[in-house]
Design an enzyme around this catalytic site. Structure first.
Site, PDB file in Angstrom:
ATOM      1  N   GLU A  58     -22.422  17.075  39.381  1.00 52.54           N
ATOM      2  CA  GLU A  58     -23.133  17.823  39.799  1.00 52.54           C
ATOM      3  C   GLU A  58     -25.220  17.907  39.821  1.00 52.54           C
ATOM      4  OE1 GLU A  58     -20.056  18.021  36.622  1.00 52.54           O
ATOM      5  OE2 GLU A  58     -21.369  16.364  36.774  1.00 52.54           O
ATOM      6  N   GLY A 109     -16.319  18.326  35.788  1.00 53.85           N
ATOM      7  CA  GLY A 109     -16.156  19.001  34.414  1.00 53.85           C
ATOM      8  C   GLY A 109     -14.371  18.127  34.366  1.00 53.85           C
ATOM      9  N   ALA A 133     -15.572  22.881  38.021  1.00 57.81           N
ATOM     10  CA  ALA A 133     -16.140  24.072  37.895  1.00 57.81           C
ATOM     11  C   ALA A 133     -14.995  24.433  38.488  1.00 57.81           C
ATOM     12  CB  ALA A 133     -17.617  24.432  37.418  1.00 57.81           C
TER      13      ALA A 133
END
Length: 260
Positions: A130, A107, A62
């Protein structure tokens, strides 16, 4: 990259923002979505290779600078769009290969997990990180990682936010092939191209339904899976390519498949 008739190999390349190269920004997700849509409708594409031309970075995950400026409601809709785009990628009707020559985090690794096959340089770094940011993988990572490497190991990697290199990724089954990086920094891409060239000569309809049979079959019990295989096989029987394959074998020549 065109390979001439009867099919072509397509290589996907994106570059974004000066501060966050290949980070999953709104712009990159939009570009990816358009590219995937174009690939879906291009009947000449036989295999797709996803790579990066940013040295040392496949996809950094991200765009955290952009994310920090988003309202919480924006975050939710953005992650939904990213998830939908990566699902579209996973459902492309041709083989897809992720060529990981650099870092693939969050991602970025989720994008690679949506590909049929992953190839990486030994120096590449991969991880679903994450939980370090007090969130979870939101573009398929919690589902595709355990389906790829097993439940227990996937939990360990996600819980620890651990980053692995190409060698370890190969040893746990996260990638199919690991190669030593070269001076140009594109060793994984070159290996992916070699792999793609092995796929190109096969019957296009057969490749499409083989992928469909495997993908759908993995989500159901064996009896249902065998019924899916039967239905997929049936789609190849009336094709001109099947007749061409038999004729080419009889005439001892390479087949000329047209995807019909």
């Amino acid at each position: 990259h065109g390979t001439g008739p009867p099919g072509k190999l397509c290589s996907g390349i994106w570059k974004t923002g000066r501060t966050s190269p290949n980070a999953l920004s709104k712009n990159l997700v939009k570009m990816m979505s358009k590219a995937v849509d174009a690939l879906k409708s291009d009947k000449k594409v036989r295999t797709v290779v996803f790579r990066s031309e940013v040295p040392g970075i496949f996809c950094a995950g991200a765009d955290l600078k952009e994310r920090a400026k988003m309202h919480s409601s924006e975050v939710s809709s953005f992650v939904s769009r990213a998830r939908a785009t990566i699902n579209e990628l996973a459902n492309l009707p041709v083989p897809t290969i992720a060529a990981i020559d650099g870092t693939a985090l969050g991602g970025g690794l989720e994008l690679a997990l949506a590909c049929d096959i992953r190839v990486a340089a030994s120096s590449a770094k991969m991880g679903l990180v994450e939980t370090k940011l007090a969130i979870i993988p939101g573009a398929g990572g919690t589902q595709r990682l355990p389906r790829t490497i097993g439940v227990s190991l996937a939990k360990e990697l996600i819980f620890s936010a651990r980053i692995v290199d190409g060698e370890e990724a190969k040893s746990i089954g996260l990638i199919s092939h690991v190669v030593e990086q070269n001076e140009a920094g594109d060793a994984a891409y070159r290996r992916a191209l070699a792999l793609a060239r092995e796929f190109l000569p096969q019957g296009p309809v057969a490749m499409r339904v083989a992928k469909l049979a495997i993908n759908q079959g993995m989500e159901v019990d064996l009896v249902t899976g065998l019924a899916i295989e039967e239905a997929c096989y049936a789609q190849t029987i009336p094709t001109k390519d099947r007749i061409e394959g038999l004729l080419a074998f009889k005439e001892k020549r390479p087949p000329r498949y047209k995807g019909e």
